[in-house]
Design a protein around this motif. Structure first.
Motif, PDB file in Angstrom:
ATOM      1  N   MET A 270       0.828  -1.208   0.000  1.00  0.00           N
ATOM      2  CA  MET A 270       0.000   0.000   0.000  1.00  0.00           C
ATOM      3  C   MET A 270       0.862   1.258   0.000  1.00  0.00           C
ATOM      4  SD  MET A 270      -3.444  -0.881   2.203  1.00  0.00           S
ATOM      5  CE  MET A 270      -2.686  -1.630   3.639  1.00  0.00           C
ATOM      6  N   ARG A 271       1.965   1.235   0.738  1.00  0.00           N
ATOM      7  CA  ARG A 271       2.880   2.384   0.710  1.00  0.00           C
ATOM      8  C   ARG A 271       3.435   2.621  -0.689  1.00  0.00           C
ATOM      9  NH1 ARG A 271       4.776   0.244   5.618  1.00  0.00           N
ATOM     10  NH2 ARG A 271       6.523  -0.752   4.534  1.00  0.00           N
TER      11      ARG A 271
ATOM     12  N   GLY B 271       1.888   2.006  -3.395  1.00  0.00           N
ATOM     13  CA  GLY B 271       0.807   2.307  -4.327  1.00  0.00           C
ATOM     14  C   GLY B 271       0.347   1.128  -5.163  1.00  0.00           C
TER      15      GLY B 271
ATOM     16  N   SER C  86      -4.513  -0.479  -2.509  1.00  0.00           N
ATOM     17  CA  SER C  86      -5.112   0.536  -1.652  1.00  0.00           C
ATOM     18  C   SER C  86      -6.072  -0.159  -0.694  1.00  0.00           C
ATOM     19  CB  SER C  86      -5.847   1.596  -2.476  1.00  0.00           C
ATOM     20  OG  SER C  86      -6.948   1.037  -3.160  1.00  0.00           O
TER      21      SER C  86
ATOM     22  N   ASP D 120      -9.138  -1.896  -2.128  1.00  0.00           N
ATOM     23  CA  ASP D 120      -8.927  -2.755  -3.303  1.00  0.00           C
ATOM     24  C   ASP D 120      -9.360  -4.199  -3.085  1.00  0.00           C
ATOM     25  OD1 ASP D 120      -7.943  -1.022  -5.176  1.00  0.00           O
ATOM     26  OD2 ASP D 120      -5.848  -1.358  -4.699  1.00  0.00           O
TER      27      ASP D 120
END
Length: 231
Positions: free
Chosen positions: A123-124, A126, A129, A132
């Motif tokens: 998640m960091r 990208g 998310s 998702d």
């Protein structure tokens, strides 16, 4: 999005005779990606079996193949998201090893936290998310967890990712990392029938060897690695 995780372990969880214990695995962001990888892995296995000195039908696990063939299998899944959870047993509380139940409870915790750190990393970067992920399907080698333990592992992971958790004295709440998660499924798999469990075995074996013999190279394998206990 559905996430598919395949994992295996390397080492023995017994601090008196072993320093390192490892979970290794591979993660996919769709059924299609998973199936493509499985076909590629089977293809590489066929080439190795054809050119190597292996018995007909022999399962090509890390303990059975040559170092060279192990490297070929390891590299065959290099383009996919691989992960490892490396536990330094000598740094753990000795009470963790008191009973089988205590040991399994810690291993479930370690596995859950390792996956959480992996998802946080994705998640960091990208890649994922919070909204998702709808379902997580986790497949583990059938020898790694007791039958009743598989349900406890599923509940622990689902609670961590879907509901959130409190710490032991309830003074801190850790919210869930996925907002749209519906289900977590944890399944036993026979590695003889599941090529991606065999690929996880190869990953776990590589990390175990490096952690035991070249620990400074642990984070140079192209694999996302979580070391426990966390400092």
């Amino acid at each position: 999005m559905d996430i598919y995780v395949y994992s295996d372990e390397s080492g023995v969880f017994d601090y008196k005779h072993n320093d390192i214990f490892v979970f290794g695995g591979i993660l996919f962001y769709s059924k299609e990606q998973r199936d493509v990888c499985a076909r590629k892995y089977i293809h590489v296995e066929r080439i190795i079996r054809k050119n190597g000195n292996y018995q007909c039908g022999q399962e090509l696990k890390a303990t059975a193949v040559t170092l060279s063939d192990k490297g070929k299998l390891f590299r065959s899944v290099a383009q996919y998201q691989r992960f490892g959870i490396v536990i330094s047993q000598n740094l753990l509380l000795k009470s963790i090893f008191n009973t089988k139940k205590d040991k399994q409870r810690y291993l479930d915790f370690a596995y859950k936290i390792g996956l959480k750190r992996l998802f946080e990393h994705l998640m960091r970067d990208g890649i994922l998310s919070a909204d998702d992920v709808n379902n997580i399907y986790i497949s583990v080698d059938e020898h790694t967890t007791a039958t009743n333990g598989i349900y406890e592992l599923r509940e622990a992971i689902e609670r961590e990712f879907k509901c959130g958790t409190h710490n032991w004295n309830y003074s801190t709440y850790f919210p869930p990392i996925f907002t749209s998660l519906q289900n977590v499924t944890v399944s036993f798999c026979n590695s003889a029938k599941k090529p991606l469990i065999r690929s996880a075995d190869i990953i776990a074996n590589r990390l175990y060897y490096v952690a035991c013999n070249k620990p400074d190279d642990l984070h140079k394998q192209g694999i996302f690695v979580v070391e426990l206990p966390e400092s």
